[in-house]
Design an enzyme around this catalytic site. Structure first.
Site, short mmCIF file in Angstrom:
data_model
loop_
_atom_site.label_atom_id
_atom_site.label_comp_id
_atom_site.label_asym_id
_atom_site.label_seq_id
_atom_site.Cartn_x
_atom_site.Cartn_y
_atom_site.Cartn_z
N CYS A 189 -0.53 -12.10 -92.96
CA CYS A 189 -1.81 -11.51 -92.36
C CYS A 189 -2.36 -11.54 -91.00
O CYS A 189 -2.26 -10.67 -90.25
CB CYS A 189 -3.17 -12.08 -93.30
SG CYS A 189 -2.87 -11.72 -94.93
N1 SAJ Z 1 -3.39 -22.13 -88.23
C1 SAJ Z 1 -3.50 -22.76 -87.35
N2 SAJ Z 1 -4.61 -23.34 -87.21
C2 SAJ Z 1 -5.73 -23.26 -87.90
C3 SAJ Z 1 -5.55 -22.49 -88.97
C4 SAJ Z 1 -4.62 -21.97 -89.43
O1 SAJ Z 1 -2.44 -23.24 -86.70
O2 SAJ Z 1 -6.95 -23.86 -87.58
C5 SAJ Z 1 -2.04 -21.30 -88.80
C6 SAJ Z 1 -1.61 -21.61 -90.19
O3 SAJ Z 1 -0.90 -23.07 -90.20
C7 SAJ Z 1 -0.87 -20.40 -90.43
C8 SAJ Z 1 -1.76 -19.23 -89.67
O4 SAJ Z 1 -2.42 -20.01 -88.87
O5 SAJ Z 1 0.47 -20.44 -89.84
C9 SAJ Z 1 -2.60 -18.43 -90.41
O6 SAJ Z 1 -3.57 -19.29 -91.27
P1 SAJ Z 1 -4.64 -18.95 -92.35
O7 SAJ Z 1 -5.28 -20.25 -92.58
O8 SAJ Z 1 -5.39 -17.88 -91.61
O9 SAJ Z 1 -3.71 -18.50 -93.25
P2 SAJ Z 1 -3.43 -16.88 -94.13
O10 SAJ Z 1 -2.52 -16.38 -93.35
O11 SAJ Z 1 -2.91 -17.31 -95.40
O12 SAJ Z 1 -5.25 -16.38 -94.24
C10 SAJ Z 1 -5.48 -16.11 -95.18
C11 SAJ Z 1 -6.35 -14.91 -94.97
N3 SAJ Z 1 -6.87 -13.87 -96.10
C12 SAJ Z 1 -7.06 -12.86 -96.01
O13 SAJ Z 1 -6.53 -12.14 -95.33
C13 SAJ Z 1 -7.84 -12.05 -97.31
C14 SAJ Z 1 -7.42 -15.28 -94.08
O14 SAJ Z 1 -8.39 -14.12 -93.77
C15 SAJ Z 1 -8.25 -16.52 -94.61
O15 SAJ Z 1 -9.50 -16.61 -93.68
C16 SAJ Z 1 -7.14 -17.67 -94.80
O16 SAJ Z 1 -6.40 -17.16 -95.75
C17 SAJ Z 1 -7.95 -18.83 -95.17
O17 SAJ Z 1 -9.18 -19.17 -94.86
O18 SAJ Z 1 -7.37 -19.65 -95.96
#
Ligand code: SAJ
Length: 430
Positions: free
Chosen positions: A276
């Protein structure tokens, strides 16, 4: 009675049959939620394995137990097929197909186009079409609407058939926020479209958030995930800044996070993974460039996030160099190759970029990931080390890319000769 009134009556009586196109991590939960709300549901997918598993009452999606699927199948509320002809018996259809990036990192909406053209061939008065797949603003009215009007000659949107956009907000494996209790944004091509989609989705989902158009709904979803990508980019730049200042970025960010208002915590990491967050902002960026506008925050965040694997490889190089070693010939163990903690998904995982860069510099790579027993990437197949602690002992350097739960991080800290920790996993032991 108008087509709108007829459809609203069928929805109220739970007589409207709902079709879900695409039975993945978005479509299957949505199908189950509509079925459990009392609607007959037809799931349509090109993958015959998914079709047969569902018809056998089995789930393949984390967070959706097979019991919920079996109950609906046994109750004749859910059936799966690969035949779009089943739409002839359906009153509403939600499109939940993938929207990846193409080779040049531009939007690939081919799955949406294929679904729209197949739906259009079965469109008849009194049907609602809702696009859920994340896409650039304009897709619903510029891609789907013309196909519906052209193929189903003479049907008028808002009169005979109804068309909306309603973004998916499914976070796989999450138990606190689910398909049924996560607020659902809906934008209709006309007020009648919005009214019908609100009635249908409102019968299965706790809260509906109406917006003024499909474009507003498309943009809402892109804002949500662009917000994350940009703030993760900011967190990664804070790491680069703290590096120059000799400060601990995690210490500074955790301290800032004690501010009870006006701050939201994001942490540095190995880069931006998942299907995403790295993808959705590129859909917005691409669309804006076609309109002659460069969204600089998106581009800059993407630049910073994509540079993180290289930053961490330099950290490995510096650490080995201090021990009089080179990356070339050193044995490097990567712990956690999935794109984030406690998931098994490798899509856009930064660990894969890090491994590629290390291999290009002559490293001997091993990995351990309890969620990923083996993977193939760029023609290379690797298998997770059978004995983690032995692999830690024998590595010249350990790089932590995903801080999965369930690992004995204290022992890893004690046994490792050196660690490059992209998640500050071992911070409490240092
Ligand atoms: N990441 C970081 N630092 C952070 C947060 C994330 O490096 O502070 C990295 C993660 O390791 C990953 C990437 O960014 O590699 C994306 O992380 P994410 O927590 O956004 O994970 P996703 O891709 O599973 O995002 C989903 C999304 N859900 C939908 O699109 C419906 C996002 O909108 C959600 O906010 C997120 O999950 C969530 O909050 O868990």
């Amino acid at each position: 009675m108008s087509a709108k009134q007829q459809l609203l009556q069928k929805i109220a009586a739970r007589e409207a049959r709902v079709a879900i196109i695409g039975l993945g991590y978005v479509g299957l939960p949505l199908a189950v939620v509509f079925g459990e709300a009392g609607f007959g549901v037809t799931g349509i997918d090109i993958d015959e394995r998914k079709v047969s598993q569902l018809n056998a009452g089995a789930s393949y999606i984390e967070g959706i137990p097979s019991e919920r699927v079996a109950r609906l199948v046994d109750g004749d509320l859910l059936v799966a097929t690969s035949d779009y002809g089943a739409l002839n018996d359906c009153d509403a259809v939600s499109i939940c197909v993938p929207t990846p990036l193409g080779k040049t990192r531009s939007p690939d909406i081919s799955f949406i186009v294929q679904a729209a053209e197949k739906i259009a061939r079965h469109l008849r008065p009194g049907m609602l079409v809702t696009l859920e797949s994340t896409t650039f603003p304009g897709t619903t009215t510029e891609i789907i609407l013309p196909r519906c009007e052209r193929v189903a000659g003479g049907l008028r949107v808002g009169e005979d058939f109804f068309l909306c956009f309603s973004p998916e907000r499914v976070d796989p494996g999450r138990e606190d926020w689910t398909t049924e209790n996560t607020p659902k944004v809906v934008g209709g091509v006309t007020p009648a479209c919005l009214e019908i989609a609100t009635a249908l989705y409102g019968a299965a989902i706790d809260r509906i958030v109406s917006v003024s158009s499909p474009e507003a709904a498309e943009m809402t979803k892109l804002l949500e995930n662009t917000f994350r990508a940009v703030n993760i980019g900011m967190a990664n730049e804070v790491l680069l800044i703290c590096d120059k200042l000799g400060l601990d970025a995690w210490e500074v960010i955790e301290a800032a996070a004690t501010k009870p208002f006006g701050f939201m915590k994001f942490l540095p990491g190995p880069g931006l993974g998942g299907h995403c967050i790295p993808v959705d902002p590129q859909y917005l960026s691409w669309k804006m460039r076609t309109l002659g506008y460069t969204p600089r925050f998106i581009e800059l965040a993407s630049y910073v996030n994509q540079a993180m694997p290289g930053y961490w490889v330099r950290k490995v190089q510096d650490a080995l160099n201090e021990a009089g070693k080179a990356i070339n010939g050193s044995r490097i163990l990567v712990i956690g190759v999935a794109y984030k903690r406690n998931v098994s998904d490798l899509r856009e995982a930064p660990a894969l970029d890090i491994i590629e860069l290390l291999l290009a510099r002559g490293a001997q790579i091993a990995y351990h990931d309890a969620y990923v027993p083996a993977f193939t990437h760029g023609g290379m197949t690797l298998t997770s080390e059978a004995d983690l602690m032995e692999a830690v002992r024998s590595a010249d350097c350990v790089l932590i890319a995903a801080d999965h739960a369930g690992y004995d991080w204290e022992t890893i800290h004690r046994l490792a000769h050196m660690v490059v920790d992209t998640r500050a996993t071992l911070k409490s032991f240092v």
